[in-house]
Structure formats: structure tokens, C-alpha cells
Design a protein around this motif. Sequence first.
Motif, PDB file in Angstrom:
ATOM      1  N   MET A 165      58.383  88.481 -72.759  1.00  0.00           N
ATOM      2  CA  MET A 165      57.151  88.551 -71.973  1.00  0.00           C
ATOM      3  C   MET A 165      57.250  87.488 -70.887  1.00  0.00           C
ATOM      4  O   MET A 165      57.274  86.304 -71.183  1.00  0.00           O
ATOM      5  N   PHE A 166      57.348  87.919 -69.622  1.00  0.00           N
ATOM      6  CA  PHE A 166      57.353  86.910 -68.565  1.00  0.00           C
ATOM      7  C   PHE A 166      56.057  87.008 -67.772  1.00  0.00           C
ATOM      8  O   PHE A 166      55.627  88.081 -67.376  1.00  0.00           O
ATOM      9  N   CYS A 167      55.436  85.862 -67.620  1.00  0.00           N
ATOM     10  CA  CYS A 167      54.096  85.792 -67.043  1.00  0.00           C
ATOM     11  C   CYS A 167      54.232  85.684 -65.519  1.00  0.00           C
ATOM     12  O   CYS A 167      54.671  84.661 -65.003  1.00  0.00           O
ATOM     13  N   ASP A 168      53.871  86.758 -64.851  1.00  0.00           N
ATOM     14  CA  ASP A 168      54.113  86.893 -63.415  1.00  0.00           C
ATOM     15  C   ASP A 168      52.804  86.697 -62.654  1.00  0.00           C
ATOM     16  O   ASP A 168      51.882  87.515 -62.752  1.00  0.00           O
ATOM     17  N   GLU A 169      52.736  85.614 -61.887  1.00  0.00           N
ATOM     18  CA  GLU A 169      51.509  85.331 -61.142  1.00  0.00           C
ATOM     19  C   GLU A 169      51.226  86.385 -60.083  1.00  0.00           C
ATOM     20  O   GLU A 169      50.095  86.511 -59.599  1.00  0.00           O
ATOM     21  N   ALA A 170      52.255  87.182 -59.731  1.00  0.00           N
ATOM     22  CA  ALA A 170      52.039  88.258 -58.769  1.00  0.00           C
ATOM     23  C   ALA A 170      51.160  89.369 -59.331  1.00  0.00           C
ATOM     24  O   ALA A 170      50.651  90.201 -58.573  1.00  0.00           O
ATOM     25  N   ALA A 209      62.750  92.753 -70.546  1.00  0.00           N
ATOM     26  CA  ALA A 209      61.722  91.899 -69.951  1.00  0.00           C
ATOM     27  C   ALA A 209      60.485  92.713 -69.593  1.00  0.00           C
ATOM     28  O   ALA A 209      60.590  93.811 -69.036  1.00  0.00           O
ATOM     29  N   HIS A 210      59.330  92.155 -69.895  1.00  0.00           N
ATOM     30  CA  HIS A 210      58.067  92.857 -69.684  1.00  0.00           C
ATOM     31  C   HIS A 210      57.116  91.946 -68.904  1.00  0.00           C
ATOM     32  O   HIS A 210      56.626  90.945 -69.455  1.00  0.00           O
ATOM     33  N   PRO A 211      56.848  92.230 -67.625  1.00  0.00           N
ATOM     34  CA  PRO A 211      55.928  91.400 -66.851  1.00  0.00           C
ATOM     35  C   PRO A 211      54.520  91.502 -67.404  1.00  0.00           C
ATOM     36  O   PRO A 211      54.090  92.571 -67.858  1.00  0.00           O
ATOM     37  N   ALA A 212      53.802  90.386 -67.392  1.00  0.00           N
ATOM     38  CA  ALA A 212      52.455  90.369 -67.949  1.00  0.00           C
ATOM     39  C   ALA A 212      51.540  89.530 -67.071  1.00  0.00           C
ATOM     40  O   ALA A 212      51.946  88.509 -66.506  1.00  0.00           O
ATOM     41  N   SER A 213      50.308  89.976 -66.982  1.00  0.00           N
ATOM     42  CA  SER A 213      49.260  89.228 -66.299  1.00  0.00           C
ATOM     43  C   SER A 213      48.541  88.339 -67.306  1.00  0.00           C
ATOM     44  O   SER A 213      48.462  88.668 -68.489  1.00  0.00           O
ATOM     45  N   LEU A 214      48.032  87.216 -66.823  1.00  0.00           N
ATOM     46  CA  LEU A 214      47.219  86.341 -67.672  1.00  0.00           C
ATOM     47  C   LEU A 214      45.766  86.352 -67.214  1.00  0.00           C
ATOM     48  O   LEU A 214      45.056  85.362 -67.361  1.00  0.00           O
ATOM     49  N   GLY A 215      45.346  87.487 -66.636  1.00  0.00           N
ATOM     50  CA  GLY A 215      43.947  87.624 -66.271  1.00  0.00           C
ATOM     51  C   GLY A 215      43.695  87.525 -64.790  1.00  0.00           C
ATOM     52  O   GLY A 215      44.624  87.524 -63.970  1.00  0.00           O
TER      53      GLY A 215
END
Length: 240
Positions: A165-170, A209-215
Motif C-alpha cells: 500500500m503506497f500512500c499517494d498524495e496525488a 503496489a496499490h496506490p491509496a488515498s488518506l482522505g
Amino acid sequence: MASKVRLYVDHPLGQGQTVPLDRDQAHYLFGVMRLGAGAVLSLINSRDGEWDAEVVQAGKKGGVLICGNQTAPLQSPPDLWFLFAPIRKERTAFIVEKAVEMGAARIMPVQTDFTQAANRVRQDKLQAHAIEAAEQCGGTFVPRVDDVVKLARVLGDWPADRQLMFCDEALIGDPVGLPDLPGPWAILIGPEGGFSPAERDRLRALPFAHPASLGPRILRADTAAVAALTVWQKALGDWG
């Protein structure tokens, strides 16, 4: 009554087991905490759970404890690696402490294209922070903290069966979601300033790899670490 003093030792624990203390441990217990012969404290070692132990020898340069009863079984974390880009010294320590508290099994500082503090990271200091966090929060497992490694090297050696899980600010504002895939996982937090375009492109091309948003909000790197661990634990970890 539960012991107020908890100590991590790299030694087998079991009923009647003798546990020798080194100089630093003796200074902490007998100099700082003012314990003496007959005092009882709690021991952990990441393998045998938590045990009561009595001080039988107390000195300035060492000491001896004897284990009594087990007070808690080993609580192992999920098979979760936590990767993050080091930031300022005190905030990096905060990230390590929170990763321990929230159930990471391995902590891996990585140097990304925009990482500025990697050359100031000391693995032994971060490992000490991990031990202290487990001692203070009641944990029975202390994760290993690795030396800083370049992200490109870590990804090049990545095990095929571990999801990332990679947290992508985009993706700010996108729904928070992860695929419900079994097996081992890892979380990757970027540095202040985020991932570089080249890193983002490489991560998105990796099958694991799975891009993820943090809100919907931009988070500081240390806040993002806590948020990401919370999202993963709730969705796929042992919080359910």
C-alpha cells in the motif's frame, strides 16, 4: 497489581529462568528507577510473552533477575512491514514509536528522491525508540528497525507475494480503499514533498503496489504514518 517497570531483554524467559543484566540495564533499574533486591518488574523479549521477574542481585555494573510467572502471552503483530522516508529527528522517532504501538512487524526507513534526512538516521537509536515504545505501551513484541536503504533497491528486491500500500498524495480526496488480498502486506509513506514523478510512475507499474488515498486533507509525513496504519489495520489487519 501490574508492574510499573517493564524491560526488554534479549534473553530467554520462563519460570525459574535467570536473566543477567548489562551495565545500561542495571543503571536504568537501580540508578534511575531505584529498584533494589526483592523488587518485581515485567520482562519481554519478543518471543516468550511477558513475565514477572524478581531482582536477586543489584549492582552498579550489572545484576540478576529470576523469572516468576507469565503475566501475558506473546501478542504478535500482523505480517506488516512499514516503510517510511525519514524526516526531522524527533518526528522520525515519533513515527517509529507509533508504528510499534499500532502493530508493525518490521520498520524500514527508505531513502526516496526527496528524502533530506536519511544521512542523519541512526539505526541503533531508532531501535532503542522501538524498544522503549513497546515497554511503555504494554506490548510484548518489538519489531526490527532496519538501516536506511534506497527505495529503488527495496523495490528491486521485493518479494512477489507481499502486497504494498503506497500512500499517494496525488490521490487526495479520492475514496480510501484497499483490495481485499490475503497474505503479507507493507505500507509505504513518502517524504515531505511526496514522491517524485519517476517514483510514482514506477510504483504504479508494479503489480504488487496499490496506490491509496488518506482522505480529503494534506497530511504531514508523521500524521500520514498514523493514518495509513489505521486505514490498513481497520481494513486488513487485526483490528477487526
